[in-house]
Design an enzyme around this catalytic site. Sequence first.
Site, short mmCIF file in Angstrom:
data_model
loop_
_atom_site.label_atom_id
_atom_site.label_comp_id
_atom_site.label_asym_id
_atom_site.label_seq_id
_atom_site.Cartn_x
_atom_site.Cartn_y
_atom_site.Cartn_z
CE LYS A 105 -50.18 25.16 -11.23
NZ LYS A 105 -49.48 23.88 -11.46
CG MET A 118 -40.08 34.60 -52.64
SD MET A 118 -40.55 35.29 -54.24
CE MET A 118 -42.25 35.72 -53.93
CG PHE A 124 -39.76 22.90 -14.80
CD1 PHE A 124 -38.85 22.38 -15.71
CD2 PHE A 124 -41.10 22.57 -14.93
CE1 PHE A 124 -39.26 21.55 -16.73
CE2 PHE A 124 -41.53 21.73 -15.95
CZ PHE A 124 -40.61 21.21 -16.85
CD GLN A 125 -42.62 23.65 -18.64
OE1 GLN A 125 -43.70 23.86 -18.11
NE2 GLN A 125 -42.45 22.81 -19.64
CD GLU A 154 -47.26 25.29 -27.06
OE1 GLU A 154 -46.56 24.89 -28.03
OE2 GLU A 154 -47.29 24.68 -25.97
#
Lengths: 564, 158
Positions: free
Chosen positions: A162, A473, A112-113, A50
């Site tokens: 949802k 760096m 959940f999630q 993602e």
Amino acid sequence: MRISGAQMVIEALIAEGVETVFGYPGGAIMNVYDEIYKQDKFKHILTRHEQAAVHAAEGYSKASGKVGVAMITSGPGFTNAVTGLADAYMDSIPLVVISGQVPMSLIGTDAFQEIDAVGISRSCTKHNYLVTNASDLPRVLKEAFHIAASGRPGPVHVDIPKDVTAEIAEFDYSIEVDLETYKPNVKGNPRQIKKAMNAIAKAKRPLFYIGGGVINANAGYEVRELVKRTGIPAVETFMARGVLSYDDELLVGMLGMHGSYASNMAMSETDLVIGLGARFDDRVTGKLSEFAKNAGVIHVDIDPASISKLVNADYPIVGDVKNVVKEMLELSSSINSKKYEPWRETVANFAQLHPLVYHEDTDRIKPQWVVERVGELLGDDANISTDVGQHQMWTAQFYPFSRPRQFISSGGLGTMGFGFPAAMGVKAATPDKISINFTGDGSILMNCQELMTAVEQKLPVINIILNNNYLGMVRQWQTLFYDKRHSETDLSVQPDFVLLAEAFGGIGYRVTTKEEFDAALKDAIEKNIVAFIDVVVERLENVMPMVPSGGSLFNMMLLERKEK
Amino acid sequence: MTENSERRVVSVIVVNEASVLSRITDLFSGRGYNITSLTVAPIPDSKYSRLTIVTSGSVRVIEQITKQLHKLIPVLKVYEHADLVEKEMALIKFPIAENISDITAFCKAYNGNIVNVGENVFIAMIADEPKRVDNFLKMIKKYNPKEIVRSGAVALER
Ligand SMILES: Cc1ncc(C[n+]2csc(CCOP(=O)(O)OP(=O)(O)O)c2C)c(N)n1
Ligand SMILES: [Mg+2]
């Protein structure tokens, strides 16, 4: 028309003229993905992470000037995307990022999630929404695109539970966005503009200080004209590379921590800073109390909060830099460019005293040579992305940028892992240009899974790894400021980058000589598939010149010539 | 760079919508600004609420606070008050054994009164400028207040 929330998302994206969406599905966003499956108006590119979806949307937006769109699921899908949101926020990139959320009835139950996505994104977006009714969706999506692209651009996050994507409601996208509380001021105050022009006419040593806002505002053409007509030297920030062409005689160079000596000296000696879409970032100003100490300041910016935040503006002008510069052009006949001839000579002398160079004093390829070489061979034909580190600074210093939107890099957040997915987005937006990503052996491993996306979607990004076997760096700072204690920056243990690219179906090259490099680049362009060119470069090269953190611009560490 | 820090009252008019308050408090914490007190309530017959924030900072910081607040999408107006009427309320709980007539007299001088008397305690209320509230609270210490609650300031431009 009465449709589901998920269908509304699709219809809104189509109505906004979105052609490409980057994303990754999961439970909470499945209703929307089901509708994506059924449509053929826009393309969905499945990244393999993602974070990469959001960076790709950023690259797409930066190369095209359009709003970038990414889509993700709730919970881990969203948290993976947060770095991208923060990156876009810091660099003012217009994005709409749509995430799924658990159903309304489960919000607050540690489902959940479930994660409080808008709570997390609040501080790294321009605005965000949790949509609680499908009937709100048309307005919210329309506002989201409007807010992302207008004023000072930035990412907008829309979180949709949802059950809201399943809910049926009325969809009418012809509604006007009317936000009483959000009306960016785009037209600069004419009196202020006039005063600023008078100040320029009076100044002896004025200096344009050009920032990334000029690119966001598509004001490159106008700014080039203004610089040309006034004959005033100009410095660019890192984010503004390409506003002026590399061969513009009035371009002094990049300023700031790794800016050129001439640019930083010009900024220290000027009597009038003309800031256009720049925000006086600490990497640019160095020690604030010594920055442009004897100068008046004109500051043109769309964001009132950027003005006098760090450096007091004597001539603040809030407005879209394109509009303002157009008005400045109309008044520019009052300015006699001959007057600045002695100042231009002073600046030219600075450049001669310490030009931006590197020394080819070892057998190994110098990383700067690679950047220069690609510039010679591809020049304007390539769009250039980078990751974060020394290679990024060398790219900004040595690539001959000739137009706005040619250089795409993570400036404000400095996100390792940005380059490759961003370069995919750039390729998707501008397929006729070669998409190069200059990267490091550290950075490329943060998102190398995108080889799979690039192979599948035929996005032939050429990743040029300036391989110094170091987190270079950080190693440079350790060398300079930590008495050479190279704590956890040695990357001697590495994957075989050729095999890695090939494992995904891309192509890999390992290069140790200049001839091999030329051949590899040529071959990669011909093969037209995603490539890794692993270039073995001098390990201990430092990015020079350098203003140590918190130091003054006129006190630069300069390149030392190594004795052979 | 230490600049003089001043106490300031800022009023913010916002659209009544979910999470607007957290947008404001997140901005203060995220940018390291102080909140001394914060009050919020809906504005009658409108879709707006009014927040009164007492903060402190240098002139530059206060200017940034105002500008950053303005940038938040649901913020309609920000007033940084110069000339204002400012009031704060306090409720104080005393043991019933304390001298209620003395306390009542004090309360009167601070726009207040006794607002509740119970079996074991009584409650006094005052409403005055925050500085005067400070004074009052200092003064009544000798009456052994059991609990004190302050409302935070509300303000209106003169
Ligand atoms: C995600 C992330 N983690 C850590 C850093 C800190 N950091 C900045 S540059 C750098 C080294 C990058 O190494 P490499 O990609 O090999 O580039 P080089 O400097 O060697 O060219 C690190 C670790 C960062 N910018 N981003
Ligand atoms: Mg490296």
